[in-house]
Design a protein around this motif. Structure first.
Motif, mmCIF file in Angstrom:
data_model
loop_
_atom_site.group_PDB
_atom_site.id
_atom_site.type_symbol
_atom_site.label_atom_id
_atom_site.label_comp_id
_atom_site.label_asym_id
_atom_site.label_seq_id
_atom_site.Cartn_x
_atom_site.Cartn_y
_atom_site.Cartn_z
ATOM 1 N N ASP A 286 0.836 -1.207 0.000
ATOM 2 C CA ASP A 286 0.000 0.000 0.000
ATOM 3 C C ASP A 286 0.868 1.254 0.000
ATOM 4 N N SER A 287 1.969 1.234 0.767
ATOM 5 C CA SER A 287 2.851 2.403 0.840
ATOM 6 C C SER A 287 3.541 2.655 -0.491
ATOM 7 N N HIS A 288 3.964 1.601 -1.187
ATOM 8 C CA HIS A 288 4.568 1.766 -2.517
ATOM 9 C C HIS A 288 3.568 2.423 -3.475
ATOM 10 N N ARG A 289 2.318 2.002 -3.393
ATOM 11 C CA ARG A 289 1.302 2.593 -4.273
ATOM 12 C C ARG A 289 1.140 4.090 -3.965
ATOM 13 N N ARG A 290 1.128 4.457 -2.685
ATOM 14 C CA ARG A 290 1.018 5.871 -2.321
ATOM 15 C C ARG A 290 2.272 6.642 -2.763
ATOM 16 N N SER A 291 3.440 6.004 -2.645
ATOM 17 C CA SER A 291 4.696 6.665 -3.040
ATOM 18 C C SER A 291 4.672 7.038 -4.509
ATOM 19 N N ARG A 292 4.196 6.132 -5.342
ATOM 20 C CA ARG A 292 4.083 6.430 -6.775
ATOM 21 C C ARG A 292 3.107 7.575 -7.010
ATOM 22 N N ALA A 293 1.995 7.551 -6.246
ATOM 23 C CA ALA A 293 1.005 8.626 -6.395
ATOM 24 C C ALA A 293 1.579 9.979 -5.977
ATOM 25 N N PHE A 294 2.512 9.975 -4.984
ATOM 26 C CA PHE A 294 3.135 11.232 -4.543
ATOM 27 C C PHE A 294 4.212 11.692 -5.514
ATOM 28 N N GLY A 295 4.544 10.873 -6.502
ATOM 29 C CA GLY A 295 5.566 11.249 -7.474
ATOM 30 C C GLY A 295 6.977 11.063 -6.963
ATOM 31 N N ILE A 296 7.176 10.167 -5.999
ATOM 32 C CA ILE A 296 8.507 9.927 -5.454
ATOM 33 C C ILE A 296 9.343 9.165 -6.473
ATOM 34 N N SER A 297 10.594 9.596 -6.654
ATOM 35 C CA SER A 297 11.496 8.925 -7.600
ATOM 36 C C SER A 297 11.963 7.603 -7.004
ATOM 37 N N PRO A 298 11.876 6.521 -7.768
ATOM 38 C CA PRO A 298 12.337 5.235 -7.256
ATOM 39 C C PRO A 298 13.848 5.059 -7.357
ATOM 40 N N THR A 299 14.552 6.045 -7.955
ATOM 41 C CA THR A 299 15.994 5.865 -8.179
ATOM 42 C C THR A 299 16.852 6.884 -7.439
ATOM 43 N N SER A 300 16.285 8.030 -7.057
ATOM 44 C CA SER A 300 17.117 9.062 -6.421
ATOM 45 C C SER A 300 16.294 9.841 -5.407
ATOM 46 N N ARG A 301 17.026 10.513 -4.503
ATOM 47 C CA ARG A 301 16.358 11.337 -3.508
ATOM 48 C C ARG A 301 15.994 12.693 -4.119
ATOM 49 N N ASN A 302 14.981 13.285 -3.599
ATOM 50 C CA ASN A 302 14.512 14.593 -4.044
ATOM 51 C C ASN A 302 15.512 15.672 -3.608
ATOM 52 N N GLN A 303 16.080 16.380 -4.585
ATOM 53 C CA GLN A 303 17.051 17.415 -4.261
ATOM 54 C C GLN A 303 16.411 18.590 -3.524
ATOM 55 N N HIS A 304 15.105 18.682 -3.628
ATOM 56 C CA HIS A 304 14.377 19.776 -2.962
ATOM 57 C C HIS A 304 13.600 19.260 -1.739
ATOM 58 N N GLN A 305 14.047 18.129 -1.179
ATOM 59 C CA GLN A 305 13.373 17.556 -0.002
ATOM 60 C C GLN A 305 13.345 18.575 1.134
ATOM 61 N N LEU A 306 12.200 18.661 1.810
ATOM 62 C CA LEU A 306 12.007 19.648 2.873
ATOM 63 C C LEU A 306 13.025 19.440 3.986
ATOM 64 N N LYS A 307 13.718 20.565 4.336
ATOM 65 C CA LYS A 307 14.746 20.492 5.365
ATOM 66 C C LYS A 307 14.693 21.747 6.227
ATOM 67 N N LEU A 308 14.875 21.566 7.525
ATOM 68 C CA LEU A 308 14.855 22.689 8.454
ATOM 69 C C LEU A 308 16.150 23.483 8.355
ATOM 70 N N ALA A 309 16.005 24.818 8.460
ATOM 71 C CA ALA A 309 17.190 25.669 8.577
ATOM 72 C C ALA A 309 17.808 25.437 9.956
ATOM 73 N N PRO A 310 19.126 25.658 10.100
ATOM 74 C CA PRO A 310 19.777 25.418 11.396
ATOM 75 C C PRO A 310 19.058 26.040 12.594
ATOM 76 N N PRO A 311 18.587 27.303 12.547
ATOM 77 C CA PRO A 311 17.863 27.855 13.708
ATOM 78 C C PRO A 311 16.563 27.096 13.998
ATOM 79 N N GLU A 312 15.869 26.688 12.912
ATOM 80 C CA GLU A 312 14.620 25.939 13.097
ATOM 81 C C GLU A 312 14.894 24.585 13.734
ATOM 82 N N LEU A 313 15.985 23.938 13.292
ATOM 83 C CA LEU A 313 16.355 22.640 13.870
ATOM 84 C C LEU A 313 16.660 22.783 15.357
#
Length: 635
Positions: A22-49
């Motif tokens: 079920d999770s794989h099916r949702r991952s495809r629906a979210f447009g997740i790449s099966p070969t590489s990580r998203n270069q724009h993956q959400l990340k906290l700035a150091p102060p936020e972290l």
């Protein structure tokens, strides 16, 4: 927590497999790449972290300590451990520099968010969604960047079951082992327990003033003592019990007969529970004293004593013995003449302190009458203590009735225990099934009736008791006396006011109907009796009396489904007594024939025959012998 228990609570393989699909099916629906990580993956700035880490600083401190223990079992060169908060942000990560670098290539480092919308199927993202422990291996992960790795994750829950975050441990697939999942889950549970303790400690610190007020408001006496046995504090109730407002700072020896030993308390705390003491000013108390020990080095700091005046405990004796009187004369149901006569006699008995003997078959309501007599008299606000003399083995009955002192016999409580007569002092004691009391106990009971004093087993002193005695029996005591199974002198002591309770069949149709409607209203409001059902109830002979009628109505209510109760719901078979033929002859011949015929009808069972003829068994034996009636069963 036991590893086997942890393992038993984990999701099954098939359940995890379906969740991964079920999770794989949702991952495809979210447009997740099966070969590489998203270069724009959400990340906290150091102060936020840093701000997020500050918000859960206590939790992170506990987690860090547990991570250190974790690496005592697994190598940091082979496994990475991390914590992601409830929104999926990785806040803390540990492992060797090399393994951290490998994880960073997959964006698995502090500040990144790891939900299904960000990275697809991973142990962290699926654990956040399922909120249960799981283990993924190799191609279970959606992205090929995680293939060749194994990951085990476990949720951490906080106050009121709120998900605080996820623990994850990851390494090469070759290192996969079910124990890794159990270890990370046990770590999560241990962290939860640690956080609960921290939360409780903080709450205790905040409510010290509140607890002081609670101590003052408590309904029992409370006293604290230092290691020199100086009284440090006595609460308001304690001062009232001890009738002394000026005890703090004084030695406990100012209270008579309170020989406290701190070292013995520490060595044997159980021995200092529920003890008795006669203090100054003729104050008799029950108390429990326990040592107060430093949690750091177990240094003995002093003691705390909780105490209550004995008279207050005796007022609660009905609750201690589990029988708070409930029935009054107004609650007794019935209008038949025989029943009204019994009620009237019981009302007269309630106005006196004389001993009452209640006689009646099983199920006629002897204890209800006893409660009504107690509630109708001057002792109504005092204890009502019932005891079934036939249900307790003879060797235990004496200790139940009269109590015992410390060391009276093997297995006795170290603090002793008062008997039912002491608990009933000022109130009423019901000696139910008195006819079944062992003969040796009858002698001891007779002495209590004669002197008004009881003596605990193992004690030297006598204790005065003022308990009103009501005895009850379903057997013929006169017959027991003839058989030398009941003392006649005890019978005369008990039989001052005798009340004979009628059987239900003797009470007649009106009482049967009134009781039936009462039980219907009590157990099944909305149901009613049909005419044929009422006729069946009235025609039945009720060998079990009112108790049998109550059980019959309860059963019928279950069967009728809350509607009209029919005859078939009652489950009663008409019981008709055999009609004896009249044999002419002299009076003695008629008596002889009547006895012979009754014996034949009862298969020569002497007890049933005597009951049917209305005579004692001893009388029946004499007449059988006198008339030379053959006592052999007919074929």
């Amino acid at each position: 927590m036991d590893p086997d228990t942890i393992a038993a609570d984990l999701p099954g393989i098939e359940q995890i497999r379906q969740q991964v699909v079920d999770s794989h099916r949702r991952s495809r629906a979210f447009g997740i790449s099966p070969t590489s990580r998203n270069q724009h993956q959400l990340k906290l700035a150091p102060p936020e972290l840093e701000a997020r880490k500050e918000e859960c600083q206590d939790l992170l401190e506990v987690i860090t300590a547990h991570f250190q223990e974790f690496y005592e079992l697994l190598s940091p060169e082979e496994f990475m451990v991390a914590f992601a908060d409830g929104e999926g942000y990785i806040l803390h990560q540990e492992g060797s520099d090399e393994i951290k670098m490998i994880c960073a290539e997959r964006n698995c480092s502090p500040g990144y968010r790891w939900t299904e919308e960000d990275v697809g199927t991973t142990a962290i993202s699926l654990c956040l969604r399922m909120q249960s422990s799981l283990q993924l291996n190799d191609k279970d992960h959606f992205c090929k960047k995680a293939h060749g790795f194994t990951s085990s994750a476990a949720p951490i829950f906080g106050h009121q079951g709120v998900l605080e975050g996820v623990l994850v441990v990851s390494g090469e697939s070759a290192k996969t082992h079910p124990h890794t999942l159990i270890m990370i889950t046990m770590m999560a549970r241990s962290i939860e327990k640690h956080m609960r303790l921290l939360r409780r400690n903080r709450e205790m610190s905040l409510y010290i003033g509140f607890l002081d007020n609670v101590i003052e408001a408590t309904g029992t006496g409370l006293m604290t003592l230092d290691r020199e046995l100086q009284i440090r504090k006595v609460n308001r109730q304690g001062k009232e019990i001890l009738r002394n407002q000026d005890l703090e700072g004084r030695p406990v020896s100012v209270l008579n007969d309170l020989d406290l030993d701190l070292q013995e308390m520490q060595d044997n705390p159980q021995a200092w529970k529920n003890r008795e003491a006669d203090l100054a000013n003729d104050i008799h108390v029950y108390y429990t004293a326990q040592p107060v020990v430093s949690p750091r080095d177990e240094t003995l700091l002093g003691a705390v004593m909780v105490f209550e005046e004995l008279n207050s405990i005796r007022k609660l004796a009905d609750k201690i013995s589990g029988a708070e009187p409930f029935f009054t004369f107004e609650r007794l149901i019935g209008s038949s003449e025989v029943f009204a006569e019994a009620v009237q006699l019981a009302k007269l008995a309630s106005r006196s302190s004389s001993t009452v003997l209640l006689r009646g078959e099983t199920g006629t309501g002897k204890e209800l009458f006893a409660q009504a007599i107690h509630k109708g008299g001057r002792r109504a606000q005092q204890a009502f203590v019932p005891i079934n003399c036939g249900a307790i083995p003879g060797e235990l009955l004496e200790s139940e009735l009269f109590g015992y002192v410390d060391g009276a016999f093997t297995g006795a409580s170290r603090s002793g225990r008062p008997g039912k007569f002491e608990l009933a002092d000022g109130g009423t004691i019901l000696l139910d099934e008195i006819g079944d009391m062992p003969h040796d106990m009858q002698v001891k009971l007779l002495r209590v009736l004669q002197t008004g004093e009881v003596q605990r087993i193992g004690a030297r002193k006598l204790i005065r008791t003022d308990a009103r005695i009501i005895a009850a029996t379903h057997v013929d005591l006169a017959e027991r006396i003839e058989l030398k199974r009941f003392r006649n002198d005890l019978y005369y002591r008990l039989n001052i006011i005798q009340i004979n309770l009628p059987t239900l069949s003797q009470r007649g149709a009106a009482d049967i109907e009134a009781l039936a409607h009462h039980f219907i209203n009590r157990y099944g409001s909305g149901s009613r009796l049909s005419g044929p059902a009422l006729d069946t109830l009235v025609e039945y002979d009720w060998p079990g009396n009112v108790r049998e009628l109550e059980n019959t109505i309860q059963r019928a209510l279950h069967l009728c489904g809350g509607r009209v109760i029919g005859s078939h719901h009652l489950g009663l078979e008409p019981r008709t007594r055999p009609v004896r033929s009249v044999v002419p002859g002299t009076l003695k011949e008629m008596e002889k024939n009547a006895i012979a015929q009754a014996l034949e009808e009862n298969q020569h069972n002497m007890a049933r025959t005597a009951k049917g003829l209305g005579i004692s068994r001893a009388t029946l034996y004499r007449k059988v012998k006198a008339y030379r009636i053959t006592a052999v069963r007919s074929s």
